[in-house]
Enzyme design. Structure first.
Site, PDB file in Angstrom:
ATOM      1  N   GLN A  15      38.794  25.153  17.655  1.00 61.87           N
ATOM      2  CA  GLN A  15      40.359  25.304  17.706  1.00 61.87           C
ATOM      3  C   GLN A  15      40.691  25.990  16.243  1.00 61.87           C
ATOM      4  O   GLN A  15      41.612  26.635  15.632  1.00 61.87           O
ATOM      5  CB  GLN A  15      41.575  24.416  17.700  1.00 61.87           C
ATOM      6  CG  GLN A  15      41.977  24.168  19.271  1.00 61.87           C
ATOM      7  CD  GLN A  15      42.963  22.807  18.688  1.00 61.87           C
ATOM      8  OE1 GLN A  15      44.142  23.320  19.092  1.00 61.87           O
ATOM      9  NE2 GLN A  15      42.623  22.170  20.214  1.00 61.87           N
ATOM     10  N   CYS A  35      42.496  21.503   4.847  1.00 60.61           N
ATOM     11  CA  CYS A  35      43.281  22.962   5.531  1.00 60.61           C
ATOM     12  C   CYS A  35      42.598  23.768   4.452  1.00 60.61           C
ATOM     13  O   CYS A  35      42.684  24.083   3.820  1.00 60.61           O
ATOM     14  CB  CYS A  35      45.032  22.944   4.784  1.00 60.61           C
ATOM     15  SG  CYS A  35      45.249  23.859   5.996  1.00 60.61           S
ATOM     16  N   CYS A  63      47.838  22.027  12.090  1.00 67.67           N
ATOM     17  CA  CYS A  63      47.200  23.084  11.526  1.00 67.67           C
ATOM     18  C   CYS A  63      48.528  24.047  10.544  1.00 67.67           C
ATOM     19  O   CYS A  63      48.677  24.853  11.066  1.00 67.67           O
ATOM     20  CB  CYS A  63      45.868  23.967  11.320  1.00 67.67           C
ATOM     21  SG  CYS A  63      45.306  24.625   9.610  1.00 67.67           S
ATOM     22  N   LYS A  87      47.819  17.194  10.542  1.00 65.17           N
ATOM     23  CA  LYS A  87      47.052  17.003  11.871  1.00 65.17           C
ATOM     24  C   LYS A  87      46.184  18.905  11.665  1.00 65.17           C
ATOM     25  O   LYS A  87      46.359  19.886  12.179  1.00 65.17           O
ATOM     26  CB  LYS A  87      48.369  17.077  12.499  1.00 65.17           C
ATOM     27  CG  LYS A  87      48.953  16.633  12.786  1.00 65.17           C
ATOM     28  CD  LYS A  87      50.557  16.505  14.593  1.00 65.17           C
ATOM     29  CE  LYS A  87      51.165  15.298  13.722  1.00 65.17           C
ATOM     30  NZ  LYS A  87      51.096  14.104  14.192  1.00 65.17           N
ATOM     31  N   THR A  88      45.280  18.120  11.526  1.00 65.83           N
ATOM     32  CA  THR A  88      44.120  18.796  11.503  1.00 65.83           C
ATOM     33  C   THR A  88      42.656  18.207  12.098  1.00 65.83           C
ATOM     34  O   THR A  88      42.477  16.847  12.535  1.00 65.83           O
ATOM     35  CB  THR A  88      43.036  19.021   9.963  1.00 65.83           C
ATOM     36  OG1 THR A  88      43.406  18.390   9.486  1.00 65.83           O
ATOM     37  CG2 THR A  88      44.462  20.083   9.331  1.00 65.83           C
ATOM     38  N   VAL A 102      47.029  12.588  32.996  1.00 68.61           N
ATOM     39  CA  VAL A 102      47.799  10.989  32.819  1.00 68.61           C
ATOM     40  C   VAL A 102      49.154  11.182  32.978  1.00 68.61           C
ATOM     41  O   VAL A 102      49.848  12.079  31.954  1.00 68.61           O
ATOM     42  CB  VAL A 102      47.642  10.094  31.673  1.00 68.61           C
ATOM     43  CG1 VAL A 102      48.229   8.642  31.524  1.00 68.61           C
ATOM     44  CG2 VAL A 102      46.261   9.925  31.168  1.00 68.61           C
TER      45      VAL A 102
END
Ligand SMILES: Cc1cc2nc3c(=O)[nH]c(=O)nc-3n(C[C@H](O)[C@H](O)[C@H](O)COP(=O)(O)OP(=O)(O)OC[C@H]3O[C@@H](n4cnc5c(N)ncnc54)[C@H](O)[C@@H]3O)c2cc1C
Length: 454
Positions: free
Chosen positions: A79, A377, A198, A342-343, A114
């Site tokens: 991503q 980042c 990100c 969150k990366t 799940v």
């Protein structure tokens, strides 16, 4: 089982359960599938960046047939390169690989989602109704993109030719097409209420669009506006200062505490809530181009489970990554409630602590290694420029290189485009890249020596 794909093609079902009848919409029985009870030492929920990386490490250590990855997608995306795809500097196939081809040797892939977590029974239930029993569970289900939280956004992404987002492989190529068609008017870039993955990506594409319109000689006719639900441009002051200076120099207007709530793609109007006003006053903004970062949240199956905290994220200790109520459950990546950026960079650093703690847990020894919140980042600030922001839980810079990383650099851009993708495919997903901690230590030691000599 047709759904069962495997690195070793080994089916490890211990015993079968009754047939489940699949019934067509008209109520006619079409086929039956055998419901299975699988047993694995390690179950990994989610086969994205974090899931595959930890599976590789565990399979290497504990051997064949011990690790199952439950993942529904056939395609895996790198991503971080989406930003360059949206900016016209890379293409989607460069970010893409078949999930099957990435499953580590000795791991089994259960191509299913799940549906239900039953941590008290050490069991999970898949969408097809199979049960997977485990000794240890690693949660790696990522974060969900909630387009429906912005009224009109889904329709706008589908049917208009000026609303785009880099956040999805479905839409990312549109960004550059729409950017190329834009020659004058209002260009909007949005950042929703966090958490998001990100947090730099919403503004990276603004810098790339600015560079594109300058190259095309139309920048004077384009009014660029950045709308963010946050009160700052970036969470780490050192890098925020550098980015604000760039915005000032390039005439990029920032609108703080403005949250996108609606898009009318027929009238081409975006509506924002002013989060600083008492009644969340609404403001309309006409646009000719808009890049939207969608609101994000926990995956449905996680949110509704006993593994979630009150916000729906997997409830783990932020240093050990062990679940706070179920000691045989751990988490990695975007699905947990650890307050880091969150990366993928965070995933790599978490992998080091997670693996050691899982091993300690299996051996019955105390958990020690601590994840310090490291995240990075790479802020692309132009066609060949980049500020590499690296920081920890306290939003303090944690830079790897022995130079000021808040300066725009060509070398860092080359690293993002040419070095980080192979590092991801060939090392992180094989469980051998654990973040730049050792590199940083090495540079610091050299720097100390040089300072001593000088
Ligand atoms: C536009 C963009 C730019 C980015 N730029 C950067 C960057 O420059 N640097 C950087 O380090 N990071 C960047 N990132 C962030 C990075 O890609 C993510 O943080 C990282 O991939 C998270 O890994 P993960 O394993 O937690 O989640 P993912 O890699 O998203 O994987 C989660 C997996 O779980 C699966 N799943 C979901 N629900 C279930 C379920 N119920 N059952 C089973 N499986 C399930 C999904 O199918 C998915 O495969 C960027 C992301 C985007 C979108």
């Amino acid at each position: 089982m047709a759904k069962m794909m495997a690195g070793n093609r080994l089916k490890l079902a211990s015993n079968s359960r009754p047939l489940l009848d699949l019934v067509s919409k008209r109520g006619i029985k079409t086929t039956s599938i055998q419901l299975e009870n699988y047993r694995y030492r390690f179950a990994i929920a989610g086969g994205g960046s974090g899931g595959i990386a930890i599976a590789a490490k565990l399979a290497k250590k504990y051997g064949k047939g011990k690790v199952v990855i439950i993942e529904p997608s056939s395609t895996h995306y790198y991503q971080p390169l989406f930003t360059l795809v949206g900016g016209g500097l890379a293409d989607l196939p460069e970010c893409t690989n078949a999930t099957d081809s990435l499953i580590p040797p000795d791991c089994t892939l259960l191509k299913d989602e799940v549906k239900e977590f039953q941590p008290k029974q050490n069991c999970l239930v898949t969408g097809d109704g199979h049960q997977v029993h485990y000794e240890y569970l690693v949660m790696a289900t990522g974060i969900a993109l909630n387009y429906d939280k912005v009224e009109g956004l889904t329709e706008a992404l589908e049917y208009s030719d000026n609303v785009c987002t880099n956040y999805s492989p479905e839409y990312v190529r549109n960004t550059y097409y729409y950017m190329k068609n834009m020659t004058k008017g209002n260009a909007l870039f949005t950042f929703p209420t966090p958490p998001i993955k990100c947090a730099g990506a919403p503004q990276k594409i603004m810098y790339l669009a600015d560079a594109h319109w300058r190259n095309e000689g139309v920048r004077d006719n384009v009014n660029i506006q950045y709308y963010t639900a946050l009160g700052v441009l970036f969470g780490v002051k050192k890098f925020a200062d550098a980015l604000n200076q760039i915005c000032d120099e390039r005439n990029l207007t920032r609108n703080y505490q403005r949250n996108l709530v609606k898009i009318d793609h027929v009238k081409k109007i975006a509506t924002f809530e002013d989060l600083s006003s008492e009644n969340r006053k609404r403001e309309d903004s006409p646009y000719d181009f808009i890049h939207v970062t969608p609101p994000m949240g926990p995956q449905e199956a996680v949110k509704d489970s006993e593994l979630a905290d009150s916000n729906g994220y997997v409830d783990v200790d932020k240093h050990t990554l062990q679940h706070v109520r179920y000691p045989n459950v751990f988490g990695i990546g975007d699905c947990t409630n650890t307050p880091n950026g969150k990366t993928v960079a965070a995933v790599a650093a978490q992998l080091r602590a997670l693996y050691k703690n899982l091993k300690a847990s299996v051996a019955g020894t105390p958990l020690k290694p601590k994840y310090d919140g490291y995240a990075a980042c790479p802020l692309v600030t132009g066609n060949s420029k980049l500020i590499l922001a690296e920081f920890d839980y306290d939003n303090q810079p944690l830079e790897t290189f022995p130079f000021d990383q808040s300066e725009e650099r060509y070398s860092m851009y080359l690293m993002k485009k040419y070095f980080l993708p192979p590092l991801y495919w060939k090392s992180l997903l094989k469980g051998t890249w654990l973040g730049p901690k050792e590199v940083r230590k090495g540079f610091q030691a050299v720097k100390r020596q040089v300072e001593k000599v000088a």
